[in-house]
Design an enzyme around this catalytic site. Structure first.
Site, PDB file in Angstrom:
ATOM      1  N   SER A  95       0.837  -1.200   0.000  1.00  0.00           N
ATOM      2  CA  SER A  95       0.000   0.000   0.000  1.00  0.00           C
ATOM      3  C   SER A  95       0.873   1.252   0.000  1.00  0.00           C
ATOM      4  O   SER A  95       1.701   1.433  -0.875  1.00  0.00           O
ATOM      5  CB  SER A  95      -0.957  -0.056   1.198  1.00  0.00           C
ATOM      6  OG  SER A  95      -2.017   0.849   1.054  1.00  0.00           O
ATOM      7  N   ASP A 216     -10.076  -4.822  -5.467  1.00  0.00           N
ATOM      8  CA  ASP A 216      -9.555  -4.038  -4.358  1.00  0.00           C
ATOM      9  C   ASP A 216     -10.364  -2.752  -4.279  1.00  0.00           C
ATOM     10  O   ASP A 216     -10.332  -1.925  -5.198  1.00  0.00           O
ATOM     11  CB  ASP A 216      -8.071  -3.735  -4.610  1.00  0.00           C
ATOM     12  CG  ASP A 216      -7.401  -3.004  -3.443  1.00  0.00           C
ATOM     13  OD1 ASP A 216      -8.100  -2.403  -2.619  1.00  0.00           O
ATOM     14  OD2 ASP A 216      -6.149  -3.030  -3.383  1.00  0.00           O
ATOM     15  N   HIS A 245      -7.540  -5.714  -0.119  1.00  0.00           N
ATOM     16  CA  HIS A 245      -6.344  -4.905  -0.335  1.00  0.00           C
ATOM     17  C   HIS A 245      -5.082  -5.558   0.250  1.00  0.00           C
ATOM     18  O   HIS A 245      -3.996  -5.011   0.102  1.00  0.00           O
ATOM     19  CB  HIS A 245      -6.570  -3.532   0.321  1.00  0.00           C
ATOM     20  CG  HIS A 245      -5.513  -2.519   0.087  1.00  0.00           C
ATOM     21  ND1 HIS A 245      -5.119  -2.094  -1.177  1.00  0.00           N
ATOM     22  CD2 HIS A 245      -4.724  -1.819   0.968  1.00  0.00           C
ATOM     23  CE1 HIS A 245      -4.177  -1.180  -1.069  1.00  0.00           C
ATOM     24  NE2 HIS A 245      -3.904  -1.008   0.223  1.00  0.00           N
TER      25      HIS A 245
END
Length: 264
Positions: A95, A216, A245
């Site tokens: 991320s 996602d 995610h």
């Protein structure tokens, strides 16, 4: 540095595993036992992590100005790698940590042999010719909710991150997320969701593996293709069939397979 850094395993290649927003190094628990059989693995916690900072710990100061962009985090990463006396690392960033790795690689390309960008996004807000996944009013509302009632916002946001097939092990992420100090969590959320690092991608020449989930809710699949098209080094795109995610929680075996292909 106060990053709870530790090195595990053995082997010639060093992997640096960097968790994303709301997590801690425990986010990697499902894949570390396999990786340390053949590699050295450097684990650490970012400064915002509840593993380092909580409401009862006033010893660690959080510099909101320093961390108002990914540059501050990238500088911490570079310092950590230098202090651990490793180089040519394979950096696995989940991320926000994916883009932090990109920034760090532009500053110090000598430290990295490959970047593995897991669910990374250079920009979360839609723009002309770019689908980031959110419009500005949605982000504004989300940040207002996080400021108004962090615990309530966390309860709503965590399932969005984890996806519909939430695994038992994701309890770790939920607990870590709620351990963040609310004021710090808000500051970092503003840095993440209001950032635009699209211009960084064209300066990244380190080889990259882009890992993109098919479903996602935070990073649409179009972002994975966008990153692939903008990076300047050798790049491969790995599309992972999953909802959510966080492949390290949901499909750890698939993530390990991706890492093995990248390393070989």
């Amino acid at each position: 540095m106060a990053m709870n850094a530790k090195m595990l395993g053995s082997g010639k290649q060093t992997l640096v595993l960097a968790h994303g927003y709301g997590g801690s190094q425990a986010s990697w628990d499902n894949i570390v036992p396999t990786l340390i059989k053949n590699y050295k693995v450097l684990l650490f916690d970012w400064c915002f992590s509840g593993a380092i900072i909580n409401d009862d710990d006033e010893r660690v100061a959080f510099d909101a100005e320093k961390y108002s962009s990914y540059n501050g985090f990238a500088d911490d990463l570079i310092t950590l790698i230098d202090e651990m006396n490793v180089n040519d690392v394979v950096y696995v960033g989940h991320s926000m940590a994916g883009m932090i790795g990109c920034v760090a690689s532009v500053k110090r390309p000598d430290l990295f042999s490959r970047l593995v960008l897991v669910g990374a996004s250079p920009r979360y807000i839609n723009a002309e010719g770019y689908e980031g996944g959110f419009d500005q009013p949605t982000i504004d509302t989300m940040l207002f909710s996080a400021e108004s009632n962090f615990n309530k916002w966390a309860e709503d946001f965590i399932p969005l991150i984890l996806g519909s097939n939430e695994p038992t092990s994701s309890k770790t992420y939920s607990e870590d997320f709620k351990r963040m100090r609310p004021s710090i969590a808000l500051s970092v959320a503003q840095t993440v969701f209001l950032s635009d690092h699209r211009d960084v991608l064209e300066h990244v020449h380190v080889p990259c593996t882009v890992v993109q989930a098919t479903h996602d809710a935070v990073v649409p699949i179009s972002v994975g293709y966008y990153i692939q098209s903008k990076l300047r080094g050798k790049v491969s795109l790995e599309i992972v069939q999953m909802d959510g995610h966080c492949p390290q929680f949901t499909v750890p075996e698939k993530l390990i397979d991706v890492l093995e292909r990248s390393l070989n």
